[in-house]
Scaffold this motif. Structure first.
Motif, PDB file in Angstrom:
ATOM      1  N   SER A  44       1.040  -1.233   0.230  1.00  0.00           N
ATOM      2  CA  SER A  44      -0.155   0.343   0.616  1.00  0.00           C
ATOM      3  C   SER A  44       0.625   1.195  -0.220  1.00  0.00           C
ATOM      4  O   SER A  44       2.253   0.584  -0.283  1.00  0.00           O
ATOM      5  CB  SER A  44      -0.987  -0.515   1.287  1.00  0.00           C
ATOM      6  N   GLU A  45       0.597   2.467  -0.039  1.00  0.00           N
ATOM      7  CA  GLU A  45       1.311   3.582   0.601  1.00  0.00           C
ATOM      8  C   GLU A  45       2.522   3.514   1.467  1.00  0.00           C
ATOM      9  O   GLU A  45       3.460   4.326   1.254  1.00  0.00           O
ATOM     10  CB  GLU A  45       0.255   4.449   0.351  1.00  0.00           C
ATOM     11  N   ARG A  46       1.611   2.882   2.731  1.00  0.00           N
ATOM     12  CA  ARG A  46       2.474   2.631   3.657  1.00  0.00           C
ATOM     13  C   ARG A  46       3.528   2.400   3.247  1.00  0.00           C
ATOM     14  O   ARG A  46       4.882   2.055   4.345  1.00  0.00           O
ATOM     15  CB  ARG A  46       1.636   2.275   4.746  1.00  0.00           C
ATOM     16  N   GLY A  47       3.932   1.160   2.658  1.00  0.00           N
ATOM     17  CA  GLY A  47       5.262   0.370   2.248  1.00  0.00           C
ATOM     18  C   GLY A  47       4.146  -0.671   2.498  1.00  0.00           C
ATOM     19  O   GLY A  47       3.436  -1.681   1.671  1.00  0.00           O
ATOM     20  N   GLN A  48       5.559  -2.486   1.956  1.00  0.00           N
ATOM     21  CA  GLN A  48       4.931  -3.639   2.057  1.00  0.00           C
ATOM     22  C   GLN A  48       5.137  -4.348   3.514  1.00  0.00           C
ATOM     23  O   GLN A  48       6.165  -4.144   4.287  1.00  0.00           O
ATOM     24  CB  GLN A  48       6.210  -4.136   1.519  1.00  0.00           C
ATOM     25  N   ALA A  49       3.931  -4.270   3.728  1.00  0.00           N
ATOM     26  CA  ALA A  49       3.050  -5.078   5.105  1.00  0.00           C
ATOM     27  C   ALA A  49       3.679  -6.606   5.181  1.00  0.00           C
ATOM     28  O   ALA A  49       3.506  -7.631   4.279  1.00  0.00           O
ATOM     29  CB  ALA A  49       1.392  -4.789   5.117  1.00  0.00           C
ATOM     30  N   HIS A  50       4.015  -7.118   5.736  1.00  0.00           N
ATOM     31  CA  HIS A  50       4.334  -8.302   6.592  1.00  0.00           C
ATOM     32  C   HIS A  50       3.158  -8.643   7.037  1.00  0.00           C
ATOM     33  O   HIS A  50       2.556  -7.566   8.290  1.00  0.00           O
ATOM     34  CB  HIS A  50       5.587  -8.229   6.731  1.00  0.00           C
ATOM     35  N   TYR A  51       2.861  -9.846   8.540  1.00  0.00           N
ATOM     36  CA  TYR A  51       2.115 -10.513   7.983  1.00  0.00           C
ATOM     37  C   TYR A  51       2.784 -11.267   9.256  1.00  0.00           C
ATOM     38  O   TYR A  51       3.673 -12.306   9.349  1.00  0.00           O
ATOM     39  CB  TYR A  51       0.763 -10.708   7.811  1.00  0.00           C
ATOM     40  N   LEU A  52       1.692 -11.530  10.186  1.00  0.00           N
ATOM     41  CA  LEU A  52       1.311 -12.892  11.453  1.00  0.00           C
ATOM     42  C   LEU A  52       0.784 -13.403  11.454  1.00  0.00           C
ATOM     43  O   LEU A  52      -0.898 -12.708  11.750  1.00  0.00           O
ATOM     44  CB  LEU A  52       2.660 -12.455  12.566  1.00  0.00           C
ATOM     45  N   SER A  53       0.830 -14.972  11.703  1.00  0.00           N
ATOM     46  CA  SER A  53      -0.496 -15.167  12.148  1.00  0.00           C
ATOM     47  C   SER A  53      -0.675 -15.173  13.573  1.00  0.00           C
ATOM     48  O   SER A  53       0.825 -15.724  14.710  1.00  0.00           O
ATOM     49  CB  SER A  53      -0.422 -16.878  11.459  1.00  0.00           C
ATOM     50  N   LEU A  54      -1.762 -15.711  14.673  1.00  0.00           N
ATOM     51  CA  LEU A  54      -2.433 -16.159  15.689  1.00  0.00           C
ATOM     52  C   LEU A  54      -2.622 -17.178  16.154  1.00  0.00           C
ATOM     53  O   LEU A  54      -3.208 -18.191  14.910  1.00  0.00           O
ATOM     54  CB  LEU A  54      -3.419 -15.166  16.807  1.00  0.00           C
TER      55      LEU A  54
END
Length: 92
Positions: A44-54
Motif C-alpha cells: 500500500s502507500e504505507r509500504g510492503q506489509a508483512h504479516y503474522l498469524s495468531l
C-alpha cells in the motif's frame, strides 16, 4: 490500550499511533507466544506489509497481525509497530 483475541491479550500499551484509523502498537508490546510466521505480504502507500498469524487457545487466525519492516518514507512512525485485524478487538 489492549489488543485481545480469543480471550488472550496480544498487546498492551499506552503508546499507540493511529494512521488511517488503524491503531499501531509498539512491536515490543506484542506477546510473541501467540504469534506464528506467515509468508503473506501486501503493498500500500504505507509500504510492503508483512504479516503474522495468531494461535490462541487452540484456534488459528491467519495473517491477523501486520507490520511494515521498511515503511514508506511518508510513514516513519510505523517503523517498529504492529497492527491487528480479523476479529482482534482493540479496547481502552
Amino acid at each position: 490500550m489492549k489488543a485481545i483475541w480469543n480471550g488472550a491479550v496480544l498487546a498492551d500499551s499506552d503508546d499507540i499511533v493511529v494512521v488511517g484509523g488503524d491503531q499501531y502498537f509498539p512491536e515490543a508490546a506484542l506477546q510473541r507466544t501467540h504469534t506464528s510466521f506467515s509468508n503473506h505480504r501486501s503493498s500500500s502507500e504505507r509500504g510492503q506489509a508483512h504479516y503474522l498469524s495468531l494461535f490462541v487457545n487452540g484456534e488459528f487466525n491467519a495473517d491477523a497481525v501486520w507490520f511494515y519492516p521498511e515503511p514508506a518514507e511518508e510513514y516513519p512512525e510505523l517503523k517498529g509497530r504492529v497492527a491487528f485485524w480479523k476479529g482482534v478487538q482493540i479496547v481502552d
